[in-house]
Write an enzyme that holds these catalytic residues in place. Structure first.
Site, PDB file in Angstrom:
ATOM      1  N   HIS A  96      -7.312   2.158   1.952  1.00  0.00           N
ATOM      2  CA  HIS A  96      -5.979   2.728   1.773  1.00  0.00           C
ATOM      3  C   HIS A  96      -6.070   4.248   1.855  1.00  0.00           C
ATOM      4  O   HIS A  96      -7.159   4.834   1.708  1.00  0.00           O
ATOM      5  CB  HIS A  96      -5.411   2.314   0.426  1.00  0.00           C
TER       6      HIS A  96
ATOM      7  N   GLU B  41      -5.217   6.711  -0.138  1.00  0.00           N
ATOM      8  CA  GLU B  41      -5.759   7.417  -1.298  1.00  0.00           C
ATOM      9  C   GLU B  41      -7.269   7.230  -1.394  1.00  0.00           C
ATOM     10  O   GLU B  41      -7.998   8.187  -1.693  1.00  0.00           O
ATOM     11  CB  GLU B  41      -5.092   6.928  -2.592  1.00  0.00           C
TER      12      GLU B  41
ATOM     13  N   CYS C 183      -0.697   2.013  -4.927  1.00  0.00           N
ATOM     14  CA  CYS C 183      -0.783   0.598  -5.302  1.00  0.00           C
ATOM     15  C   CYS C 183      -1.740   0.475  -6.488  1.00  0.00           C
ATOM     16  O   CYS C 183      -2.407   1.445  -6.859  1.00  0.00           O
ATOM     17  CB  CYS C 183      -1.281  -0.224  -4.115  1.00  0.00           C
TER      18      CYS C 183
ATOM     19  N   CYS D  53      -5.361   1.668  -5.648  1.00  0.00           N
ATOM     20  CA  CYS D  53      -5.453   3.118  -5.493  1.00  0.00           C
ATOM     21  C   CYS D  53      -5.254   3.825  -6.827  1.00  0.00           C
ATOM     22  O   CYS D  53      -5.901   4.836  -7.095  1.00  0.00           O
ATOM     23  CB  CYS D  53      -4.450   3.595  -4.457  1.00  0.00           C
TER      24      CYS D  53
END
Length: 183
Positions: A80, A82, A110, A113
């Site tokens: 992801h 991040e 999310c 993250c």
């Protein structure tokens, strides 16, 4: 007359306070860094690297880490924005912690993250769009939040403990290790 004066004074003070709060918010959230996070999201998405998410990490006014979602291009569900930005920043800073750093991410993180951010320990996080915005385009992580409080056996992916006695061996060794780097 006194009441009208008081009301006018209170209204003006509230307006001034509101403007000051707006200015403080604008000062604290650097829109240039948020724009860079959004640009990373767009660049990665147009290159078919993954979903429409981007992130930059800033320290002392300089970008030290950049990431965008690369889940589909790397076949890595943890890639992801991040997480890729945290990896980049940590590599560039030569540290596994992001002390003194600020995270700018194009979307509210999310659960995965969020966990990665807490482990990295930056000073602050700014996010652009929110969970609802993401859900509206098919990135709904509410099911994860719903799973967390469930007993292990009731989760959609069951969890069952196995081999605890063996798994405790490295923990016991860690507890005795004298030259460990704690984090």
């Amino acid at each position: 007359m006194c009441n009208a004066f008081n009301k006018k004074f209170i209204d003006e003070a509230a307006h001034a306070l509101s403007n000051q709060n707006k200015q403080n918010m604008e000062k604290s959230c650097n829109s240039n860094f948020m724009k860079q996070a959004v640009d990373a999201a767009i660049k990665g998405m147009l290159a078919n690297e993954g979903g429409p998410f981007g992130c930059v990490i800033v320290k002392d006014g300089k970008v030290v880490g950049v990431g965008n979602n690369k889940v589909t291009s790397t076949n890595d569900p943890t890639a992801h924005a991040e997480v890729t930005a945290i990896r980049d920043a940590c590599k560039n800073l030569g540290s596994f912690q992001l002390d003194g750093c600020t995270v700018y991410t194009s979307c509210e993180p999310c659960p995965m993250c969020l966990g990665a951010i807490y482990w990295a320990r930056p000073d602050k996080v700014y996010y652009g769009s929110n969970q609802e915005d993401a859900a509206n385009i098919g990135f709904d992580d509410q099911f994860i939040y719903d799973e967390i409080p469930l007993p292990y056996e009731k989760r959609s992916i069951p969890f069952e403990q196995c081999g605890r006695d063996v798994a405790l061996e490295p923990f016991n060794m860690w507890a005795e290790k004298e030259d460990k780097t704690e984090y």
